[in-house]
Design a protein around this motif. Structure first.
Motif, PDB file in Angstrom:
ATOM      1  N   ARG A 117       1.117  -1.473  -0.345  1.00  0.00           N
ATOM      2  CA  ARG A 117      -0.560  -0.464  -0.383  1.00  0.00           C
ATOM      3  C   ARG A 117       1.128   0.670   0.194  1.00  0.00           C
ATOM      4  N   SER A 118       2.032   1.588  -0.069  1.00  0.00           N
ATOM      5  CA  SER A 118       3.093   1.991   0.777  1.00  0.00           C
ATOM      6  C   SER A 118       4.539   1.586   0.419  1.00  0.00           C
ATOM      7  N   PRO A 119       4.361   1.796  -0.907  1.00  0.00           N
ATOM      8  CA  PRO A 119       5.888   1.365  -1.132  1.00  0.00           C
ATOM      9  C   PRO A 119       6.908   1.820  -1.180  1.00  0.00           C
ATOM     10  N   ASP A 120       7.191   3.476  -1.335  1.00  0.00           N
ATOM     11  CA  ASP A 120       8.237   4.276  -0.587  1.00  0.00           C
ATOM     12  C   ASP A 120       8.792   4.784   0.601  1.00  0.00           C
ATOM     13  N   LYS A 121       7.719   3.884   1.916  1.00  0.00           N
ATOM     14  CA  LYS A 121       8.286   3.770   2.635  1.00  0.00           C
ATOM     15  C   LYS A 121       9.015   3.223   2.845  1.00  0.00           C
ATOM     16  N   ASP A 122       9.776   3.629   4.553  1.00  0.00           N
ATOM     17  CA  ASP A 122      11.256   3.106   4.695  1.00  0.00           C
ATOM     18  C   ASP A 122      11.248   1.595   5.346  1.00  0.00           C
ATOM     19  N   ASP A 123      12.057   0.502   5.288  1.00  0.00           N
ATOM     20  CA  ASP A 123      11.307  -0.628   6.420  1.00  0.00           C
ATOM     21  C   ASP A 123      11.177  -0.422   7.749  1.00  0.00           C
ATOM     22  N   GLU A 124      12.396   0.779   8.187  1.00  0.00           N
ATOM     23  CA  GLU A 124      11.992   1.134   9.731  1.00  0.00           C
ATOM     24  C   GLU A 124      10.268   1.580  10.316  1.00  0.00           C
ATOM     25  N   ALA A 125       9.825   2.461   8.990  1.00  0.00           N
ATOM     26  CA  ALA A 125       8.275   3.019   9.044  1.00  0.00           C
ATOM     27  C   ALA A 125       7.749   1.827   9.152  1.00  0.00           C
ATOM     28  N   LEU A 126       7.602   1.237   8.585  1.00  0.00           N
ATOM     29  CA  LEU A 126       6.539   0.109   8.265  1.00  0.00           C
ATOM     30  C   LEU A 126       6.582  -0.561   9.240  1.00  0.00           C
ATOM     31  N   HIS A 127       7.767  -1.350  10.115  1.00  0.00           N
ATOM     32  CA  HIS A 127       7.738  -2.308  11.064  1.00  0.00           C
ATOM     33  C   HIS A 127       7.288  -1.117  12.213  1.00  0.00           C
ATOM     34  N   ARG A 128       7.538   0.313  12.338  1.00  0.00           N
ATOM     35  CA  ARG A 128       6.981   0.737  13.440  1.00  0.00           C
ATOM     36  C   ARG A 128       4.841   0.470  13.497  1.00  0.00           C
ATOM     37  N   GLN A 129       4.734   0.953  12.099  1.00  0.00           N
ATOM     38  CA  GLN A 129       3.625   0.819  11.580  1.00  0.00           C
ATOM     39  C   GLN A 129       2.779  -0.220  12.186  1.00  0.00           C
ATOM     40  N   ALA A 130       3.405  -1.490  11.896  1.00  0.00           N
ATOM     41  CA  ALA A 130       2.816  -2.748  11.494  1.00  0.00           C
ATOM     42  C   ALA A 130       2.808  -2.992  13.202  1.00  0.00           C
ATOM     43  N   GLY A 131       3.385  -2.785  14.351  1.00  0.00           N
ATOM     44  CA  GLY A 131       3.597  -2.602  15.343  1.00  0.00           C
ATOM     45  C   GLY A 131       2.777  -1.630  16.022  1.00  0.00           C
ATOM     46  N   ASN A 132       2.105  -0.646  15.683  1.00  0.00           N
ATOM     47  CA  ASN A 132       1.371  -0.044  16.335  1.00  0.00           C
ATOM     48  C   ASN A 132       0.433  -0.555  16.627  1.00  0.00           C
TER      49      ASN A 132
END
Length: 111
Positions: free
Chosen positions: A36-51
């Motif tokens: 859904r958000s291919p431009d986001k970096d891995d750290e931001a994606l991990h934070r979002q998933a965990g939240n």
């Protein structure tokens, strides 16, 4: 009419503390978010998933305010600074909610 507004904040659990099944769940959630958000970096994606996933994050703060449009009480917050403190945060929060309920019931009986 009185209203109560709640805000519950979560933080991601440290990924190294997750069991294998939760690591897999996190990776699947990160991949779903990446689509859904291919431009986001891995750290931001991990934070979002965990939240946002209940098995990948922990409650770090609950805030509430009560009142009506003309008279709002001072907001109240319950916080935890680590996942180990989440249970205490929830215990304190629910104890206060139950105390408010008992106070409300007593006032209602006096009417």
């Amino acid at each position: 009419m009185n209203y109560v507004a709640w805000d519950i904040e979560t933080c991601p659990l440290p990924t190294e503390s997750l069991p294998d099944a939760q690591q897999e769940r996190l990776n699947n959630e990160v991949e779903r978010l990446r689509e859904r958000s291919p431009d986001k970096d891995d750290e931001a994606l991990h934070r979002q998933a965990g939240n946002f996933h209940p098995h990948l994050g922990w409650i770090c703060c609950i805030s509430a305010v009560r009142g009506d449009a003309n008279d709002m009480e001072e907001p109240k917050s319950w916080t935890a600074v680590s996942p180990d403190e989440e249970e205490d945060l929830l215990d304190r929060f629910w104890a206060d909610v139950h105390a408010i309920g008992r106070h409300h019931d007593r006032n209602r009986e006096e009417l």
